[in-house]
Design a protein around this motif. Sequence first.
Motif, short mmCIF file in Angstrom:
data_model
loop_
_atom_site.label_atom_id
_atom_site.label_comp_id
_atom_site.label_asym_id
_atom_site.label_seq_id
_atom_site.Cartn_x
_atom_site.Cartn_y
_atom_site.Cartn_z
N THR A 15 0.83 -1.21 0.00
CA THR A 15 0.00 0.00 0.00
C THR A 15 0.87 1.25 0.00
OG1 THR A 15 -1.71 -1.19 1.23
CG2 THR A 15 -1.87 1.21 1.16
N ALA A 16 1.90 1.29 0.84
CA ALA A 16 2.77 2.47 0.90
C ALA A 16 3.48 2.69 -0.44
CB ALA A 16 3.80 2.30 2.01
N LEU A 17 3.98 1.59 -1.04
CA LEU A 17 4.77 1.71 -2.27
C LEU A 17 3.92 2.00 -3.51
CD1 LEU A 17 7.39 -1.13 -1.73
CD2 LEU A 17 7.87 1.30 -2.05
N THR A 18 2.63 1.83 -3.41
CA THR A 18 1.76 2.13 -4.56
C THR A 18 0.96 3.40 -4.34
OG1 THR A 18 0.07 0.63 -3.64
CG2 THR A 18 1.56 -0.27 -5.30
N THR A 19 1.18 4.06 -3.20
CA THR A 19 0.43 5.30 -2.94
C THR A 19 1.39 6.39 -2.46
OG1 THR A 19 -0.15 4.51 -0.69
CG2 THR A 19 -1.74 4.10 -2.45
N ARG A 20 1.42 6.66 -1.18
CA ARG A 20 2.09 7.85 -0.66
C ARG A 20 3.62 7.77 -0.69
NH1 ARG A 20 -1.08 9.98 4.57
NH2 ARG A 20 0.33 11.70 4.13
N GLN A 21 4.17 6.57 -0.83
CA GLN A 21 5.63 6.46 -0.87
C GLN A 21 6.12 5.84 -2.18
OE1 GLN A 21 6.44 4.46 2.92
NE2 GLN A 21 6.97 6.42 3.83
N ALA A 22 5.32 5.97 -3.22
CA ALA A 22 5.73 5.43 -4.52
C ALA A 22 7.03 6.05 -5.01
CB ALA A 22 4.61 5.65 -5.54
N HIS A 23 7.26 7.30 -4.65
CA HIS A 23 8.48 7.99 -5.09
C HIS A 23 9.74 7.45 -4.44
CE1 HIS A 23 7.37 9.89 -1.32
NE2 HIS A 23 8.57 10.44 -1.24
N LEU A 24 9.59 6.64 -3.39
CA LEU A 24 10.73 6.07 -2.69
C LEU A 24 11.03 4.64 -3.14
CD1 LEU A 24 10.01 7.32 0.95
CD2 LEU A 24 11.66 8.25 -0.68
N GLY A 25 10.31 4.16 -4.14
CA GLY A 25 10.48 2.78 -4.55
C GLY A 25 10.56 2.60 -6.05
N GLN A 26 10.56 1.33 -6.44
CA GLN A 26 10.63 0.98 -7.85
C GLN A 26 9.90 -0.35 -8.05
OE1 GLN A 26 15.06 0.63 -7.14
NE2 GLN A 26 14.84 -0.97 -8.69
N GLY A 27 9.54 -0.64 -9.30
CA GLY A 27 8.85 -1.87 -9.61
C GLY A 27 7.69 -1.64 -10.54
N ASP A 28 6.77 -2.60 -10.57
CA ASP A 28 5.65 -2.51 -11.50
C ASP A 28 4.38 -2.98 -10.80
OD1 ASP A 28 5.88 -5.28 -11.36
OD2 ASP A 28 6.95 -5.45 -13.26
N ALA A 29 3.39 -3.37 -11.61
CA ALA A 29 2.10 -3.75 -11.05
C ALA A 29 2.14 -5.11 -10.36
CB ALA A 29 1.04 -3.77 -12.16
N LEU A 30 3.22 -5.85 -10.50
CA LEU A 30 3.33 -7.17 -9.89
C LEU A 30 4.17 -7.18 -8.61
CD1 LEU A 30 3.86 -9.42 -13.05
CD2 LEU A 30 1.78 -9.17 -11.69
N ALA A 31 5.27 -6.43 -8.63
CA ALA A 31 6.18 -6.42 -7.48
C ALA A 31 6.81 -5.04 -7.35
CB ALA A 31 7.27 -7.48 -7.65
N ARG A 32 6.98 -4.61 -6.11
CA ARG A 32 7.61 -3.33 -5.85
C ARG A 32 8.53 -3.45 -4.64
NH1 ARG A 32 6.04 0.75 -8.81
NH2 ARG A 32 7.02 2.24 -7.39
N ARG A 33 9.52 -2.56 -4.59
CA ARG A 33 10.45 -2.52 -3.45
C ARG A 33 10.85 -1.09 -3.20
NH1 ARG A 33 16.49 -4.32 -4.77
NH2 ARG A 33 16.66 -3.24 -2.78
N TYR A 34 11.29 -0.81 -1.97
CA TYR A 34 11.91 0.48 -1.69
C TYR A 34 13.30 0.51 -2.32
CZ TYR A 34 8.33 1.68 1.77
OH TYR A 34 7.13 1.99 2.39
N HIS A 35 13.76 1.71 -2.66
CA HIS A 35 15.14 1.83 -3.11
C HIS A 35 16.05 1.28 -2.02
CE1 HIS A 35 14.09 4.03 -6.68
NE2 HIS A 35 13.50 4.99 -5.99
N PRO A 36 17.13 0.58 -2.38
CA PRO A 36 17.98 -0.07 -1.38
C PRO A 36 18.50 0.85 -0.30
CG PRO A 36 18.55 -0.81 -3.58
CD PRO A 36 17.58 0.31 -3.75
#
Length: 240
Positions: A15-36
């Motif tokens: 939820t965080a990586l696809t909404t309010r913290q999307a700018h801090l991560g990377q990925g696509d509609a299947l998998a996402r991660r925070y920048h290392p």
Amino acid sequence: MSRSPQVSLDYPIWTALTTRQAHLGQGDALARRYHPDVAPFAALASETPAAYEALHQLLLPGEQVALLSQDSVSPIDALQTTRVGDLHQMLATQHKSGSVDDQGVIALSHADAKDMLDLVQKTKPGPFAKRTHEMGNYIGIRDQGRLIAMAGERMCIDGYVEISAVCVDDDWRGRGLAGRLVTILRRQIEQRGQTPFLHVLGGNRLAIGLYERLGFEIRRTFQLTRIGHAEPGSAVASNS
């Protein structure tokens, strides 16, 4: 039937990586991660082979991320999985009245990043990288210029903010500093109309007891798993 407003807490990383913290991560509609250099957490849209393959593509050889799941992660082709243990999610439910002692408590910023990293390396409160402080507001206490205690905000989703990196230098433990900082952060979060939550390993009874005294209750328990590239010729799963 409408979904519970707390359902986003069942998938806090995604939820965080696809909404309010999307700018801090990377990925696509299947998998996402925070920048290392922000945080070692990743999440899947669903636990499918395609999603795990998408996660595999996000990882460098030798790199690991942490996932939260309802059940133990099954063996996955090309990925090494290691179960870390139970992770309790605790939610602020009891409102504590009275004044808050904020004497000596300061806001921390990018200028304090090195001192924050130094304190984390000494106290081991959990994952903290050189850009973790960008995830939210951090506060701390200094003594003669030395950072001796801190706490801050990590995952942020609509309506909820996670409190994390609660740590105190060994020389200053037992003086109530952790409780003060958590209480101050809680008040700040609630004043913004949001609800604080946090995560704590199931075996950390001291921390769980502190958070319960501060008005947090265990909402649910996740399985915490580390995932990385499988070593050539090695087993792809481990329950250690």
